[in-house]
Scaffold this motif. Structure first.
Motif, PDB file in Angstrom:
ATOM      1  N   ARG A  14       0.841  -1.199   0.000  1.00 48.58           N
ATOM      2  CA  ARG A  14       0.000   0.000   0.000  1.00 48.58           C
ATOM      3  C   ARG A  14       0.880   1.254   0.000  1.00 48.58           C
ATOM      4  O   ARG A  14       1.699   1.441   0.902  1.00 48.58           O
ATOM      5  N   SER A  15       0.714   2.052  -1.022  1.00 51.46           N
ATOM      6  CA  SER A  15       1.325   3.388  -1.111  1.00 51.46           C
ATOM      7  C   SER A  15       2.809   3.421  -0.760  1.00 51.46           C
ATOM      8  O   SER A  15       3.280   4.374  -0.132  1.00 51.46           O
ATOM      9  N   GLY A  16       3.524   2.395  -1.123  1.00 51.68           N
ATOM     10  CA  GLY A  16       4.970   2.364  -0.888  1.00 51.68           C
ATOM     11  C   GLY A  16       5.365   2.351   0.565  1.00 51.68           C
ATOM     12  O   GLY A  16       6.527   2.539   0.906  1.00 51.68           O
ATOM     13  N   GLU A  17       4.382   2.115   1.470  1.00 54.89           N
ATOM     14  CA  GLU A  17       4.734   2.198   2.892  1.00 54.89           C
ATOM     15  C   GLU A  17       4.183   1.085   3.753  1.00 54.89           C
ATOM     16  O   GLU A  17       4.486   1.031   4.940  1.00 54.89           O
ATOM     17  N   GLN A  18       3.373   0.204   3.182  1.00 55.33           N
ATOM     18  CA  GLN A  18       2.875  -0.903   4.014  1.00 55.33           C
ATOM     19  C   GLN A  18       2.840  -2.196   3.210  1.00 55.33           C
ATOM     20  O   GLN A  18       2.172  -2.284   2.168  1.00 55.33           O
ATOM     21  N   VAL A  31      14.398  -0.675   1.394  1.00 53.05           N
ATOM     22  CA  VAL A  31      14.783   0.023   2.631  1.00 53.05           C
ATOM     23  C   VAL A  31      13.743   1.093   2.966  1.00 53.05           C
ATOM     24  O   VAL A  31      13.273   1.201   4.104  1.00 53.05           O
ATOM     25  N   LEU A  32      13.359   1.876   1.949  1.00 53.41           N
ATOM     26  CA  LEU A  32      12.410   2.971   2.179  1.00 53.41           C
ATOM     27  C   LEU A  32      11.071   2.424   2.666  1.00 53.41           C
ATOM     28  O   LEU A  32      10.471   2.972   3.591  1.00 53.41           O
ATOM     29  N   ARG A  61       9.490   3.453   6.284  1.00 53.46           N
ATOM     30  CA  ARG A  61       8.183   4.132   6.364  1.00 53.46           C
ATOM     31  C   ARG A  61       7.218   3.302   7.209  1.00 53.46           C
ATOM     32  O   ARG A  61       6.434   3.839   7.996  1.00 53.46           O
ATOM     33  N   GLN A  62       7.303   1.992   7.029  1.00 56.83           N
ATOM     34  CA  GLN A  62       6.405   1.103   7.786  1.00 56.83           C
ATOM     35  C   GLN A  62       6.653   1.234   9.293  1.00 56.83           C
ATOM     36  O   GLN A  62       5.746   1.089  10.097  1.00 56.83           O
ATOM     37  N   PRO A 115      17.431  -3.392   4.754  1.00 53.58           N
ATOM     38  CA  PRO A 115      16.119  -4.022   4.773  1.00 53.58           C
ATOM     39  C   PRO A 115      16.166  -5.189   5.770  1.00 53.58           C
ATOM     40  O   PRO A 115      17.260  -5.649   6.126  1.00 53.58           O
ATOM     41  N   SER A 116      15.011  -5.690   6.191  1.00 54.30           N
ATOM     42  CA  SER A 116      14.996  -6.938   6.961  1.00 54.30           C
ATOM     43  C   SER A 116      15.630  -8.012   6.072  1.00 54.30           C
ATOM     44  O   SER A 116      15.736  -7.831   4.854  1.00 54.30           O
ATOM     45  N   ARG A 117      16.020  -9.139   6.660  1.00 58.28           N
ATOM     46  CA  ARG A 117      16.667 -10.182   5.835  1.00 58.28           C
ATOM     47  C   ARG A 117      15.740 -10.649   4.714  1.00 58.28           C
ATOM     48  O   ARG A 117      16.167 -10.916   3.604  1.00 58.28           O
ATOM     49  N   LYS A 118      14.469 -10.748   5.015  1.00 56.76           N
ATOM     50  CA  LYS A 118      13.480 -11.221   4.038  1.00 56.76           C
ATOM     51  C   LYS A 118      13.428 -10.303   2.806  1.00 56.76           C
ATOM     52  O   LYS A 118      13.253 -10.762   1.691  1.00 56.76           O
ATOM     53  N   LEU A 119      13.578  -8.988   3.041  1.00 48.74           N
ATOM     54  CA  LEU A 119      13.510  -8.051   1.913  1.00 48.74           C
ATOM     55  C   LEU A 119      14.891  -7.676   1.377  1.00 48.74           C
ATOM     56  O   LEU A 119      15.002  -6.824   0.506  1.00 48.74           O
ATOM     57  N   SER A 120      15.962  -8.290   1.918  1.00 47.60           N
ATOM     58  CA  SER A 120      17.299  -8.045   1.370  1.00 47.60           C
ATOM     59  C   SER A 120      17.464  -8.811   0.065  1.00 47.60           C
ATOM     60  O   SER A 120      17.948  -8.274  -0.928  1.00 47.60           O
TER      61      SER A 120
END
Ligand code: KG4
Ligand code: ZN
Length: 386
Positions: free
Chosen positions: A22-26, A122-123, A127-128, A347-352
């Motif tokens: 959602r909107s680059g933040e969630q 990362v962003l 934001r989250q 980023p968290s490891r999952k999003l790395s």
């Protein structure tokens, strides 16, 4: 600003991924189907097999991402997909499917650079967490299986721009992890295994000469000053093929081949080897070599990146991409950036490692700017980030 639910699709290498953001933040949902088992016997990604696996996985992965987000094809606002860089045949699977969805649903289609995706991972997570105050200039190190790139990132209204101030001249850092693991019969991909084995070895046991990078000066001569030929600002390039060769020489001069072949056989008979299995088949010399290799790579990455941060007077540092999952790398960057008074974000490891949430997040500013892709856009295997 309008809320937008974007379905992201990623198929540039060996992960088929879909996510709703959602909107680059969630992050609403994030599904990643890994092809590791397919490529493992070959010790690296086989492009034809990657395309075939993407074809198999893309529809169920997208369905699962929508189901977990409690969304339908109709309820998302846009479809975003990785355009490049990556394997052409693999990229085309995601792109063709995204185009078909966008066309059938009458939704906007957004093409995303994979490297921009890694930066937006990362962003998204900052934001989250509620961190909306980003201090510019931002320096981002994207360090993965295919890339070791330094970008100065800037934002103007909704649009982002990137300036490359350094990249690898040969192997990427993740590629070096993968090739060294293959050479030592530690399986594929190499990064996660070496990450887990390194704490059991002595990181100072083996010394590697630092990579010598030659820069061409304005008169066409070579010297060792880190100066860009087009302007006089410093560049911060990397090189990791030398260390791989140094490891090969070490293996040969220390007659490690017998042990390596025994390990290859033993681990080959274990369906999913765990840390204990690897440790049972690694002697001290191997563990020391692995620990020393990781230290050398991490020190080089951190040293050059922090020198670049200082030279360009940046306010914030991002470290992202598959290798950013590495524990020693995170600790080293955190320690050294703190000494320089520089905030560093991962980023968290999952999003790395590769995922589609980063693609959906990077697409949001383009959605706001109505920067949509035409239906005839194609994959760009060597796509540059600007
Ligand atoms: O970003 P990514 O998933 O795919 C590319 O865009 O290339 O990165 C994959 C790379 C592989 O080379 C893998 O060995 C490396 O990231 N990697 C790691 C770790 N986890 C993945 N390297 C070091 N330590 C890790 N924990
Ligand atoms: Zn990647």
């Amino acid at each position: 600003m309008a809320d937008a639910y974007i379905l992201g699709i990623e198929s540039s290498c060996d992960e088929t991924a879909a996510a709703v953001v959602r909107s680059g933040e969630q992050l609403i949902s994030n599904v990643v189907a890994s092809q590791i088992a397919t490529h493992q016997p070959y010790g690296g990604v086989v492009p034809e097999l990657a395309s075939r696996e993407h074809l198999r996985a893309i529809v169920p992965v997208v369905r699962q991402a929508l189901a977990e987000a409690r969304h339908s094809y109709e309820s998302v606002d846009a479809i975003a997909v990785t355009q490049g860089p990556g394997l052409a045949g693999a990229l085309l699977v995601g792109i063709s499917y995204a185009k078909a969805l966008a066309f059938a649903l009458g939704k906007p289609l957004i093409a995303v650079n994979h490297l921009e995706g890694h930066i937006h991972a990362v962003l998204l997570e900052e934001r989250q967490k509620g961190n909306h105050d980003l201090q510019f200039p931002v320096l981002a190190l994207v360090v993965s299986g295919g890339h070791t790139h330094l970008y100065l990132a800037s934002q103007n209204a909704d649009s982002w721009a990137y300036e490359n101030i350094g990249h690898t001249r040969d192997d990427a850092a993740g590629e070096a992890f993968d090739k060294v693991a293959k050479l030592l019969a530690l399986g594929y991909p190499g990064g996660p295994v070496i990450d887990r084995l390194a704490p059991y070895g002595d990181p100072y046991a083996v010394k590697f000469p630092p990579a010598q990078i030659k820069h061409r000066d304005r008169r066409g001569r070579h010297d060792n000053r880190a100066v860009d030929p087009h302007d006089e600002r410093p560049r911060f390039d990397f090189s990791y093929s030398g260390i791989k060769t140094a490891i090969l020489r070490y293996v040969e001069s220390h007659e490690m081949h017998g042990l390596i072949e025994a390990r290859r056989k033993a681990l080959g008979n274990i369906p999913k080897p765990g840390l204990e299995d690897y440790l049972a088949h690694c002697d001290k010399q191997t563990l020391d070599l692995v620990a020393s290799f990781q230290r050398a790579i991490v020190e080089d990455l951190a040293g050059k990146t922090l020198a670049a941060a200082e030279a360009h007077n940046v306010a914030t540092l991002f470290v992202t991409g598959g290798v950013a999952a590495n524990a020693e790398l995170r600790a080293t960057f955190e320690r050294e950036a703190a000494q320089q008074g520089l905030p560093v974000f991962f980023p968290s490891r999952k999003l790395s490692t590769d995922n589609a949430a980063m693609v959906a997040a990077a697409a949001y500013p383009k959605y706001l700017a109505k920067d949509f892709a035409p239906m005839d856009f194609s994959a760009e295997a060597g796509m540059v980030l600007k």
